[in-house]
Design a protein around this motif. Structure first.
Motif, mmCIF file in Angstrom:
data_model
loop_
_atom_site.group_PDB
_atom_site.id
_atom_site.type_symbol
_atom_site.label_atom_id
_atom_site.label_comp_id
_atom_site.label_asym_id
_atom_site.label_seq_id
_atom_site.Cartn_x
_atom_site.Cartn_y
_atom_site.Cartn_z
ATOM 1 N N ALA A 203 0.708 -1.712 -0.384
ATOM 2 C CA ALA A 203 0.318 0.098 -0.095
ATOM 3 C C ALA A 203 0.865 1.164 -0.134
ATOM 4 C CB ALA A 203 -0.825 -0.271 0.773
ATOM 5 N N HIS A 204 1.805 1.237 0.267
ATOM 6 C CA HIS A 204 2.458 2.365 0.587
ATOM 7 C C HIS A 204 4.100 2.308 -0.415
ATOM 8 C CE1 HIS A 204 3.291 3.667 5.228
ATOM 9 N NE2 HIS A 204 2.726 3.001 5.478
ATOM 10 N N GLN A 205 3.480 1.323 -1.321
ATOM 11 C CA GLN A 205 4.818 1.409 -2.292
ATOM 12 C C GLN A 205 4.064 1.638 -3.593
ATOM 13 O OE1 GLN A 205 7.672 -1.355 -1.742
ATOM 14 N NE2 GLN A 205 7.750 -0.115 -0.396
ATOM 15 N N ARG A 206 2.756 1.536 -3.962
ATOM 16 C CA ARG A 206 1.920 1.985 -5.149
ATOM 17 C C ARG A 206 2.271 2.824 -6.215
ATOM 18 N NH1 ARG A 206 -3.572 0.198 -5.471
ATOM 19 N NH2 ARG A 206 -2.961 -0.117 -3.261
ATOM 20 N N ASP A 207 2.462 4.185 -5.663
ATOM 21 C CA ASP A 207 2.621 5.193 -6.445
ATOM 22 C C ASP A 207 4.253 4.430 -7.684
ATOM 23 O OD1 ASP A 207 0.729 6.025 -6.250
ATOM 24 O OD2 ASP A 207 1.504 7.904 -4.797
ATOM 25 N N ALA A 208 4.986 4.090 -6.429
ATOM 26 C CA ALA A 208 6.444 3.802 -7.165
ATOM 27 C C ALA A 208 6.629 2.753 -7.875
ATOM 28 C CB ALA A 208 7.612 2.890 -5.812
ATOM 29 N N LEU A 209 5.530 1.677 -7.585
ATOM 30 C CA LEU A 209 5.603 0.564 -8.495
ATOM 31 C C LEU A 209 5.098 0.916 -10.039
ATOM 32 C CD1 LEU A 209 4.112 -1.511 -5.626
ATOM 33 C CD2 LEU A 209 7.028 -2.545 -6.801
ATOM 34 N N GLU A 210 3.423 1.108 -9.330
ATOM 35 C CA GLU A 210 3.006 1.749 -11.086
ATOM 36 C C GLU A 210 4.434 3.080 -11.992
ATOM 37 O OE1 GLU A 210 -0.109 4.596 -9.616
ATOM 38 O OE2 GLU A 210 -1.166 2.486 -9.164
ATOM 39 N N ALA A 211 5.251 3.042 -11.522
ATOM 40 C CA ALA A 211 6.371 3.999 -11.947
ATOM 41 C C ALA A 211 6.910 3.206 -12.836
ATOM 42 C CB ALA A 211 6.700 4.985 -11.565
ATOM 43 N N GLN A 212 6.889 2.041 -12.050
ATOM 44 C CA GLN A 212 7.460 1.007 -13.277
ATOM 45 C C GLN A 212 6.972 -0.112 -14.138
ATOM 46 O OE1 GLN A 212 10.128 -0.356 -9.314
ATOM 47 N NE2 GLN A 212 8.927 -2.454 -9.989
ATOM 48 N N GLY A 213 6.622 0.259 -13.935
ATOM 49 C CA GLY A 213 5.066 -1.094 -14.572
ATOM 50 C C GLY A 213 4.974 -1.852 -14.197
ATOM 51 N N GLU A 214 4.671 -2.465 -13.042
ATOM 52 C CA GLU A 214 3.827 -2.824 -12.564
ATOM 53 C C GLU A 214 3.018 -2.721 -12.115
ATOM 54 O OE1 GLU A 214 5.904 -5.978 -9.914
ATOM 55 O OE2 GLU A 214 8.029 -4.430 -9.917
ATOM 56 N N ASP A 215 1.861 -3.528 -11.318
ATOM 57 C CA ASP A 215 0.299 -3.355 -11.398
ATOM 58 C C ASP A 215 0.422 -4.019 -9.448
ATOM 59 O OD1 ASP A 215 -2.570 -3.614 -10.837
ATOM 60 O OD2 ASP A 215 -3.293 -4.798 -12.040
ATOM 61 N N PRO A 216 0.462 -3.137 -9.321
ATOM 62 C CA PRO A 216 -0.213 -3.074 -7.143
ATOM 63 C C PRO A 216 -1.313 -3.445 -6.924
ATOM 64 C CG PRO A 216 0.474 0.092 -7.846
ATOM 65 C CD PRO A 216 0.406 -1.129 -8.952
ATOM 66 N N GLU A 217 -2.616 -3.376 -7.801
ATOM 67 C CA GLU A 217 -3.803 -4.724 -7.481
ATOM 68 C C GLU A 217 -3.633 -6.049 -7.270
ATOM 69 O OE1 GLU A 217 -5.666 -3.852 -5.515
ATOM 70 O OE2 GLU A 217 -4.995 -1.461 -5.900
ATOM 71 N N ALA A 218 -2.362 -6.530 -8.503
ATOM 72 C CA ALA A 218 -2.039 -7.751 -8.948
ATOM 73 C C ALA A 218 -1.280 -8.990 -8.095
ATOM 74 C CB ALA A 218 -1.331 -7.788 -9.730
ATOM 75 N N LEU A 219 -0.118 -7.582 -7.661
ATOM 76 C CA LEU A 219 0.851 -7.426 -6.517
ATOM 77 C C LEU A 219 0.308 -8.421 -5.213
ATOM 78 C CD1 LEU A 219 3.297 -5.804 -7.156
ATOM 79 C CD2 LEU A 219 3.441 -7.875 -7.823
ATOM 80 N N LEU A 220 -1.127 -7.466 -4.816
ATOM 81 C CA LEU A 220 -1.911 -7.392 -3.265
ATOM 82 C C LEU A 220 -2.860 -8.413 -3.680
ATOM 83 C CD1 LEU A 220 -3.210 -3.626 -3.048
ATOM 84 C CD2 LEU A 220 -1.805 -5.156 -1.328
ATOM 85 N N ALA A 221 -3.067 -8.918 -4.693
ATOM 86 C CA ALA A 221 -4.060 -10.321 -5.098
ATOM 87 C C ALA A 221 -3.285 -11.169 -4.434
ATOM 88 C CB ALA A 221 -5.146 -10.008 -5.875
ATOM 89 N N ALA A 222 -2.063 -11.494 -5.125
ATOM 90 C CA ALA A 222 -0.567 -12.258 -4.789
ATOM 91 C C ALA A 222 -0.332 -12.761 -3.680
ATOM 92 C CB ALA A 222 -0.042 -12.020 -6.428
ATOM 93 N N VAL A 223 -0.312 -11.703 -2.637
ATOM 94 C CA VAL A 223 0.068 -11.872 -1.574
ATOM 95 C C VAL A 223 -0.370 -13.410 -0.449
ATOM 96 C CG1 VAL A 223 0.231 -10.860 1.130
ATOM 97 C CG2 VAL A 223 0.413 -9.521 -0.929
#
Length: 249
Positions: A203-223
């Motif tokens: 949740a804290h790194q959502r913006d940084a992850l989006e900036a490098q082309g990753e999908d934070p929602e997919a990463l959250l769902a995969a935890v």
């Protein structure tokens, strides 16, 4: 009597500390069952940022080095002061386990190199592979391969020290776990992180992850749960006890 020294190198996010505990609290929670079963095992926390270099442990003791939001490459004075201390501890054959920042600090102290990973951050529950050396390792060898682990880091070990054994890797990072001697290990992943802690970090790194082309929602769902990797701190405590011939029956 052996003791475990937790070397604190940083603080977690305020909400993580509030809801789950700081880095050292998560370490303590992981090793408390071993300590409670073995009253002879002492556990203490030393904040290297404010308390300086710790006293040198004995060969029967163990050192645990936490993660941090600092960067090893920034070479802060308190961090640099730990490097010769770690070298001496390894020469004395003190057991050591470094986590994330501790992983990078140990690798750098022993002659390797750490810095920003050219492919950016690695965050979330990721699958790591044991190498042949890792499958035979007394600390990591019980893990399945591949195994899930919680990760959050922008810097990595970029070059392993001479003579270090690589115990685990993945496609992002060839040095996910290293062994520097008979009783000295470090890992890039966070064995102390639960799935809720990992979600809080995402949740804290959502913006940084989006900036490098990753999908934070997919990463959250995969935890997911990482119980095997999460047992690493307790196994290290058991290793220290066994080496001191004080393991619980």
């Amino acid at each position: 009597m052996p003791r475990l020294l937790i070397v604190k190198t940083g603080d977690s996010f305020a909400d993580v500390v509030r809801d789950h505990g700081d880095f050292e609290d998560l370490f303590l929670a992981a090793i408390t069952p071993v300590a409670e079963a073995s009253p002879g095992l002492g556990v203490s926390v030393h904040d290297a940022r404010t308390e300086g270099v710790p006293p040198m442990p004995s060969a029967d003791d163990g050192i645990l080095i936490t993660g941090s939001h600092a960067m090893v490459s920034e070479a802060e004075p308190w961090s640099e002061a730990l490097k010769p201390w770690l070298v001496e501890a390894r020469e004395r054959q003190v057991a050591m386990l470094g986590v994330c920042y501790g992983h990078q600090l140990m690798a750098t102290a022993f002659g390797g190199d750490s810095g920003y990973h050219p492919r950016g951050r690695e965050v979330g529950t990721r699958r790591l592979r044991l190498t042949e050396a890792g499958r035979g390792d007394p600390l990591l060898g019980r893990l399945a391969t591949p195994f899930p682990a919680q990760l959050t880091h922008a810097q990595s070990v970029l070059a392993a020290p001479p003579g270090a054994e690589v115990l685990a890797d993945n496609d992002h990072d060839p040095f996910q776990a290293l062994r520097y001697g008979p009783r000295q290990w470090s890992v890039q992943f966070h064995p102390e992180f639960s799935a809720p802690v990992m979600r809080a970090y995402l949740a804290h790194q959502r913006d940084a992850l989006e900036a490098q082309g990753e999908d934070p929602e997919a990463l959250l769902a995969a935890v997911s749960d990482t119980r095997g990797a999460g047992e690493l701190l307790a196994r290290f405590a058991e290793h220290v006890l066994a080496a001191a011939s004080l393991a619980p029956a």
